[in-house]
Design an enzyme around this catalytic site. Structure first.
Site, PDB file in Angstrom:
ATOM      1  CE  LYS A  87      -4.172  -1.904   0.541  1.00 36.49           C
ATOM      2  NZ  LYS A  87      -5.368  -1.682  -0.235  1.00 36.49           N
ATOM      3  CD  GLU A 109     -11.222   5.663   2.350  1.00 35.11           C
ATOM      4  OE1 GLU A 109     -10.987   6.813   1.922  1.00 35.11           O
ATOM      5  OE2 GLU A 109     -10.837   4.629   1.783  1.00 35.11           O
ATOM      6  CB  SER A 376      -0.419  -8.118  -0.593  1.00 34.47           C
ATOM      7  OG  SER A 376      -1.231  -8.853   0.307  1.00 34.47           O
TER       8      SER A 376
HETATM    9  C1  PLP Z   1      -1.589  -6.702   3.235  1.00 35.67           C
HETATM   10  C2  PLP Z   1      -2.796  -6.381   2.414  1.00 35.67           C
HETATM   11  N1  PLP Z   1      -3.019  -7.111   1.297  1.00 35.67           N
HETATM   12  C3  PLP Z   1      -4.093  -6.881   0.525  1.00 35.67           C
HETATM   13  C4  PLP Z   1      -5.029  -5.914   0.838  1.00 35.67           C
HETATM   14  C5  PLP Z   1      -6.227  -5.758  -0.044  1.00 35.67           C
HETATM   15  O1  PLP Z   1      -6.185  -4.609  -0.820  1.00 35.67           O
HETATM   16  P1  PLP Z   1      -5.888  -4.672  -2.370  1.00 35.67           P
HETATM   17  O2  PLP Z   1      -6.840  -5.683  -2.941  1.00 35.67           O
HETATM   18  O3  PLP Z   1      -6.162  -3.286  -2.842  1.00 35.67           O
HETATM   19  O4  PLP Z   1      -4.475  -5.099  -2.580  1.00 35.67           O
HETATM   20  C6  PLP Z   1      -4.837  -5.110   1.990  1.00 35.67           C
HETATM   21  C7  PLP Z   1      -5.782  -4.044   2.345  1.00 35.67           C
HETATM   22  O5  PLP Z   1      -5.788  -3.472   3.407  1.00 35.67           O
HETATM   23  C8  PLP Z   1      -3.687  -5.362   2.798  1.00 35.67           C
HETATM   24  O6  PLP Z   1      -3.446  -4.650   3.920  1.00 35.67           O
END
Ligand code: PLP
Length: 408
Positions: A87, A109, A376
């Site tokens: 992020k 937000e 992620s």
């Molecule tokens: C570690 C992590 N992975 C994935 C997501 C999901 O978001 P996105 O689908 O935009 O990657 C989040 C959202 O808070 C997150 O903190």
């Protein structure tokens, strides 16, 4: 940094009150200019390198590869980024755009608090004032993140309207932005919201896929056969997939929250139950009730507990270029613990959904096939959530004792 020439999807758009049209146009024009500005590109790449820690490693998961006995597994460790997830990347990109526009304040937000922390972090780094809108209920259950946002210098504004959670926080942030768009920039935390946010955030996040391509080629002398990522709003997934969209030999799999069941309110599976709708300024696939209201969702992972999906990802799903699958809360938690034990990597519960699906298909693949899972984020943030899910008696005892120590 690459971008698609023309937005040809029917999803997307900018369904906003007229008062925001100017603010969005201003961002779109500045983003277009920034894309052509080599100094901007250089500055963004430099921040990713020296502040966020890119490139993030591509880890060969040797133990799990042996354990499953099929395809070869790699973990793209986005958790190695500053603040612990992918992020931070689109927050840095947007902060640079806000600077170019001469804005003084970042607003955002947040639900679980992760996006709020990332926004407060870039605000501190670049010297912006910062306001984070957060539902009263979320403030109560995500206190550690509220604490850090405040230490980073942000003002956390408690939202007490509606269900006092994320969607109400979005409404309040939009209201505030309408009245203050001259000096405030709204940092959106995924590849969603009105145009140009989905395209802009995907452009920033596409660094993930570019690195996966280069790192896999170096390690395996070929492209990956499969790339897997979890899908909340869609930013880590489209970030990982974008560089491979034209490579028809690369299977792209997004994994949604299967939650605790198939009924409305028990999951966040837009593949199964989503339908065309307009919400929070954009058109896409949304979980909706039969009356057309946004439906409640559930996931053990706060970041996947969302009713909509980024418009570009929805388009790629409709075009059958991206597959959507799901993993239940239980499978995700199992995958989280297995990854920690076998590889020494503690994944976020969101990312654990992608891992869970990869673990399902790995045994069926040949030894030559390479699977890259986008991890992620790291799991530090899930400590309370995970121990509660596991009903971890020792941790519960620790919390009770900690309260007594605190009172002394
Ligand atoms: C570690 C992590 N992975 C994935 C997501 C999901 O978001 P996105 O689908 O935009 O990657 C989040 C959202 O808070 C997150 O903190």
């Amino acid at each position: 940094m690459k971008r698609k020439e023309k937005q040809k999807n029917t999803y997307g758009g900018a369904y906003v009150p007229e008062m925001l049209v100017h603010a969005l146009k201003e961002i779109e024009i500045e983003f277009e200019k920034a894309l052509k500005d080599t100094q901007f590109q250089k500055k963004f790449r430099e921040l990713l390198h020296s502040y966020s820690g890119r490139p993030t490693p591509l880890i060969y998961a040797e133990n799990l590869t042996k354990h499953f006995g099929g395809g070869k597994l790699y973990l793209k460790n986005e958790g190695a980024n500053h603040t612990g997830a992918h992020k931070i990347t689109h927050c840095l990109g947007q902060a640079l755009i806000a600077k170019r526009l001469g804005k003084k304040e970042l607003i955002a937000e947040t639900g679980a608090g992760q996006h709020g922390v990332a926004t407060a972090t870039v605000a501190a780094k670049f010297g912006f004032k910062c306001k984070i809108f957060m539902g009263e209920v979320d403030i109560a259950r995500q206190r550690p993140n509220v604490f850090w946002m405040e230490q980073l210098g942000a003002e956390v504004i408690s939202v007490s309207s509606g269900s006092k959670t994320l969607k109400d926080a979005v409404n309040e942030a939009l209201k505030y932005w309408m009245a203050h768009s001259d000096e405030s920039y709204y940092v959106i935390g995924s590849v969603l919201g009105p145009h140009p946010y989905p395209e802009m955030n995907r452009t920033f996040q596409s660094i993930i896929g570019e690195e996966i391509r280069e790192q896999t080629r170096k390690a395996e002398k070929k492209l990956p056969d499969v790339v897997v990522a979890c899908v909340g709003g869609g930013s880590n997934a489209i970030g990982a997939f974008y560089d491979f969209v034209k490579e028809k030999g690369v299977r792209l799999i997004g994994v949604e929250a299967g939650g605790i069941g198939k009924r409305v309110g028990e999951n966040a599976m837009r593949k199964e139950n989503g339908s065309l709708g307009i919400f929070q300024g954009y058109k896409s696939l949304f979980l909706q009730t039969s009356e057309g209201h946004i439906a409640p969702t559930h996931s053990v992972a706060a970041g996947l507990d969302y009713p909509g999906m980024g418009p570009e990802l929805a388009t790629l799903f409709r075009e059958k270029r991206v597959e959507l699958q799901s993993a239940t809360d239980k499978k995700a938690v199992e995958a989280c613990l297995l990854t920690a034990k076998y590889e020494g990597v503690i994944p976020a519960l969101e990312s654990s959904h992608a891992l869970a699906y990869a673990y399902k298909i790995l045994p069926k693949l040949s030894k030559k096939e390479v699977v890259v899972v986008n991890v992620s984020g790291r799991g530090d943030k899930d400590l309370f959530n995970l121990t509660r899910y596991l009903n971890h008696k020792e941790f519960k005892k620790f919390l009770a004792e900690e309260i007594q120590r605190y009172e002394k």
